[in-house]
Scaffold this motif. Structure first.
Motif, mmCIF file in Angstrom:
data_model
loop_
_atom_site.group_PDB
_atom_site.id
_atom_site.type_symbol
_atom_site.label_atom_id
_atom_site.label_comp_id
_atom_site.label_asym_id
_atom_site.label_seq_id
_atom_site.Cartn_x
_atom_site.Cartn_y
_atom_site.Cartn_z
ATOM 1 N N VAL A 56 11.151 -5.239 4.227
ATOM 2 C CA VAL A 56 11.791 -6.342 4.962
ATOM 3 C C VAL A 56 13.244 -6.528 4.545
ATOM 4 C CG1 VAL A 56 9.671 -7.621 5.451
ATOM 5 C CG2 VAL A 56 10.862 -8.022 3.303
ATOM 6 N N ALA A 100 1.466 -4.401 -9.781
ATOM 7 C CA ALA A 100 2.839 -4.145 -9.330
ATOM 8 C C ALA A 100 3.433 -5.414 -8.718
ATOM 9 C CB ALA A 100 2.851 -3.006 -8.322
ATOM 10 N N GLU A 101 2.619 -6.128 -7.946
ATOM 11 C CA GLU A 101 3.108 -7.365 -7.328
ATOM 12 C C GLU A 101 3.428 -8.423 -8.386
ATOM 13 O OE1 GLU A 101 0.380 -9.639 -4.928
ATOM 14 O OE2 GLU A 101 2.031 -10.558 -3.828
ATOM 15 N N GLN A 144 15.768 -6.637 7.348
ATOM 16 C CA GLN A 144 15.694 -7.922 8.047
ATOM 17 C C GLN A 144 16.459 -9.007 7.283
ATOM 18 O OE1 GLN A 144 14.271 -8.537 10.913
ATOM 19 N NE2 GLN A 144 14.276 -10.774 10.937
ATOM 20 N N MET A 188 6.583 -7.612 -10.050
ATOM 21 C CA MET A 188 7.750 -7.893 -9.216
ATOM 22 C C MET A 188 8.118 -9.376 -9.298
ATOM 23 S SD MET A 188 7.470 -5.570 -5.848
ATOM 24 C CE MET A 188 7.250 -3.797 -5.974
ATOM 25 N N MET A 205 5.065 -10.136 9.506
ATOM 26 C CA MET A 205 5.727 -9.591 8.318
ATOM 27 C C MET A 205 7.157 -10.083 8.217
ATOM 28 S SD MET A 205 4.113 -6.084 7.246
ATOM 29 C CE MET A 205 4.652 -6.573 5.657
ATOM 30 N N GLU A 206 7.876 -9.957 9.324
ATOM 31 C CA GLU A 206 9.277 -10.383 9.306
ATOM 32 C C GLU A 206 9.405 -11.887 9.074
ATOM 33 O OE1 GLU A 206 11.489 -6.976 11.970
ATOM 34 O OE2 GLU A 206 11.619 -9.053 12.593
ATOM 35 N N LYS A 256 9.241 -6.123 -2.436
ATOM 36 C CA LYS A 256 9.348 -7.571 -2.596
ATOM 37 C C LYS A 256 10.439 -7.977 -3.596
ATOM 38 C CE LYS A 256 6.307 -11.407 -3.795
ATOM 39 N NZ LYS A 256 4.961 -11.765 -4.278
ATOM 40 N N VAL A 306 -1.046 1.720 8.890
ATOM 41 C CA VAL A 306 -0.639 0.573 8.072
ATOM 42 C C VAL A 306 0.878 0.381 8.219
ATOM 43 C CG1 VAL A 306 -0.772 -0.504 5.792
ATOM 44 C CG2 VAL A 306 -2.534 1.115 6.520
ATOM 45 N N VAL A 307 1.251 -0.102 9.370
ATOM 46 C CA VAL A 307 2.658 -0.355 9.704
ATOM 47 C C VAL A 307 2.755 -1.754 10.312
ATOM 48 C CG1 VAL A 307 3.309 2.060 10.047
ATOM 49 C CG2 VAL A 307 2.310 0.789 11.945
ATOM 50 N N ALA A 308 3.955 -2.309 10.238
ATOM 51 C CA ALA A 308 4.159 -3.699 10.686
ATOM 52 C C ALA A 308 3.646 -3.915 12.113
ATOM 53 C CB ALA A 308 5.636 -4.056 10.595
ATOM 54 N N ILE A 310 -2.392 -4.722 1.971
ATOM 55 C CA ILE A 310 -3.247 -3.789 1.217
ATOM 56 C C ILE A 310 -4.642 -4.399 1.037
ATOM 57 C CG2 ILE A 310 -3.615 -2.623 -1.002
ATOM 58 C CD1 ILE A 310 -0.586 -2.387 -1.279
ATOM 59 N N SER A 333 3.419 -7.160 2.089
ATOM 60 C CA SER A 333 2.810 -5.829 2.014
ATOM 61 C C SER A 333 1.587 -5.807 1.090
ATOM 62 C CB SER A 333 3.844 -4.801 1.558
ATOM 63 O OG SER A 333 4.424 -5.198 0.342
ATOM 64 N N PHE A 334 1.584 -6.647 0.072
ATOM 65 C CA PHE A 334 0.440 -6.660 -0.840
ATOM 66 C C PHE A 334 -0.785 -7.279 -0.169
ATOM 67 C CE2 PHE A 334 4.141 -6.514 -3.569
ATOM 68 C CZ PHE A 334 3.826 -5.388 -4.311
ATOM 69 N N HIS A 336 10.426 2.487 3.184
ATOM 70 C CA HIS A 336 9.133 1.844 2.948
ATOM 71 C C HIS A 336 8.649 1.302 4.284
ATOM 72 C CE1 HIS A 336 6.167 -0.899 1.349
ATOM 73 N NE2 HIS A 336 6.340 -0.414 0.149
ATOM 74 N N ALA A 337 7.410 1.669 4.659
ATOM 75 C CA ALA A 337 6.904 1.305 5.992
ATOM 76 C C ALA A 337 6.933 -0.199 6.251
ATOM 77 C CB ALA A 337 5.483 1.828 6.164
ATOM 78 N N LEU A 338 6.709 -0.991 5.205
ATOM 79 C CA LEU A 338 6.600 -2.438 5.405
ATOM 80 C C LEU A 338 7.808 -3.187 4.818
ATOM 81 C CD1 LEU A 338 2.811 -2.723 4.461
ATOM 82 C CD2 LEU A 338 3.765 -2.683 6.749
ATOM 83 N N TYR A 366 -1.791 -2.009 -7.438
ATOM 84 C CA TYR A 366 -0.900 -2.719 -6.519
ATOM 85 C C TYR A 366 -0.816 -4.208 -6.845
ATOM 86 C CZ TYR A 366 -4.943 -4.330 -3.698
ATOM 87 O OH TYR A 366 -6.106 -4.907 -3.279
ATOM 88 N N GLU A 367 -1.920 -4.768 -7.371
ATOM 89 C CA GLU A 367 -1.894 -6.181 -7.756
ATOM 90 C C GLU A 367 -0.973 -6.388 -8.958
ATOM 91 O OE1 GLU A 367 -6.414 -7.492 -6.438
ATOM 92 O OE2 GLU A 367 -6.091 -6.572 -8.385
#
Lengths: 290, 77
Positions: A47, A164-165, A50, A168, B25-26, A15, B55-57, B36, B32-33, A43-45, A161-162
């Motif tokens: 962006v 970390a967000e 894009q 960020m 997502m896009e 992010k 856990v992928v888009a 989770i 991503s958070f 990273h799988a998610l 993770y919270e």
């Protein structure tokens, strides 16, 4: 607005990298620098690819660290490298190049908690506050002069993770505040004051050494669980424990009100100091502990 | 099952309920958070394990793809 930097390179993931990239792209018209993004860690998610496509920012994926080092060292123009959520360690030969300045976002209040996975360590150590630091990159890891810091509280239930967000978001806020000063090279930095006890957290280290000791106080167990909780991102392997003499892997956990307790297989309930219960789901592994 | 999934989405990402496109997502509907949080809640509510490979888009394109994922995993249990 003027700058001597002809080129800005952003390296990172997640992010913060995305938001910072968008911001630098939006400011391109003010300064006229060239902008590019390099993805070093997949990273799988993610962006960022894009964002680059939509904004016409040159994007390249360079997962190999040697290749990345070679690529960056070949840069001839005066260049600012922005390292945002990036675990690539810049080699000394690059850091010392006169035409290159590198700034990095570290997710802790330096000089405390240098190295990797700082949000985990602050939770595990029971810290009440943490924050972010933008600093210039020098040869020593996380040792460069501080550009800006922002701090936040760590809640009693905050998971890694919270946090970390949240960090960020703070990193973006800090970056937006200092970007013009960095570009005009008018930042009033301050050196870090290192204590003799300062230690570097390495990527191979796991809070609690990855083992959940059920003899510990439940609140400490809860801290450990929260400290390694990055969802399914695989930052850390699942914690292990021993239940009834058998090795077990922790699957998930949750803080619940006592009235929500349901007897289920492979589930532990531990009383927390605030009156709630810590529910831990585990699965037995094959081997018995001798 | 669908109702429970929708309840979870309502709690963590209300926008996903009204989203009719094909890539949350896009399009910035979900990050991503939030994923989770949703995964953690789905695991707890349905007592399932959602492996990282899911856990992928692709599995979080919209509410329907999330429901498909949960249905597959619940059926496999």
């Amino acid at each position: 607005m003027e700058t001597d930097f002809e080129r800005v390179v952003v390296i990172g993931y997640g992010k913060a990298a995305g938001e910072i990239l968008k911001y630098i792209a939006d400011r391109q018209a003010d300064y006229g620098y060239l902008l590019e993004f390099i993805e070093h860690e997949l990273h799988a998610l993610s962006v960022t690819a894009q964002i680059c496509e939509e904004s016409g920012i040159p994007f390249s994926s360079v997962p190999d660290r040697r290749e990345l080092g070679v690529y960056l060292k070949e840069i001839q123009e005066k260049t600012l490298i922005v390292s945002a959520s990036n675990n690539y360690l810049f080699p000394a030969s690059l850091v010392e190049k006169e035409n290159i300045a590198i700034i990095n976002f570290h997710n802790a209040l330096l000089p405390d908690y240098p190295g990797r996975n700082a949000p985990s360590w602050v939770i595990y150590q029971g810290e009440k506050r943490t924050g972010i630091t933008w600093h210039y990159v020098t040869v020593g890891v996380d040792e460069g002069n501080i550009i800006i810091q922002k701090s936040c509280e760590i809640g009693p239930d905050t998971k890694a993770y919270e946090l970390a967000e949240q960090l960020m978001d703070l990193a973006c806020e800090g970056f937006f505040e200092c970007f013009d000063a960095v570009l005009s090279e008018k930042v009033e930095t301050r050196p870090q004051a290192f204590s003799p006890e300062r230690r570097m957290y390495r990527s191979t280290e796991i809070p609690g050494e990855g083992f959940l000791n059920l003899e510990e106080e439940p609140d400490k167990i809860y801290r450990l669980l929260r400290s390694v909780d990055y969802g399914k991102t695989g930052v850390f392997p699942p914690l292990q424990t021993v239940v009834d003499g058998k090795r077990a892997k922790i699957l998930r956990y949750r803080k619940i009100a006592p009235e929500k307790k349901k007897e289920e297989a492979d589930m532990l309930y531990l009383p927390l100091a605030d009156g709630n219960l810590l529910k831990i789901k585990y699965t037995n592994m094959s081997d018995e502990v001798g | 099952m669908e109702e429970k999934v929708l309840e979870i989405l309502e709690e963590y990402c209300e926008e996903a309920l009204d989203y009719t496109g094909d890539n949350m997502m896009e399009e910035g509907v979900i990050d991503s958070f939030t994923v989770i949080n949703i995964v953690s809640e789905l695991e707890d509510v349905f007592d399932i394990e959602i492996d990282a490979k899911y856990v992928v888009a692709e599995n979080f394109r919209n509410k329907e793809s999330i429901m498909d994922l949960v249905k597959r995993l619940v059926d496999d249990e």
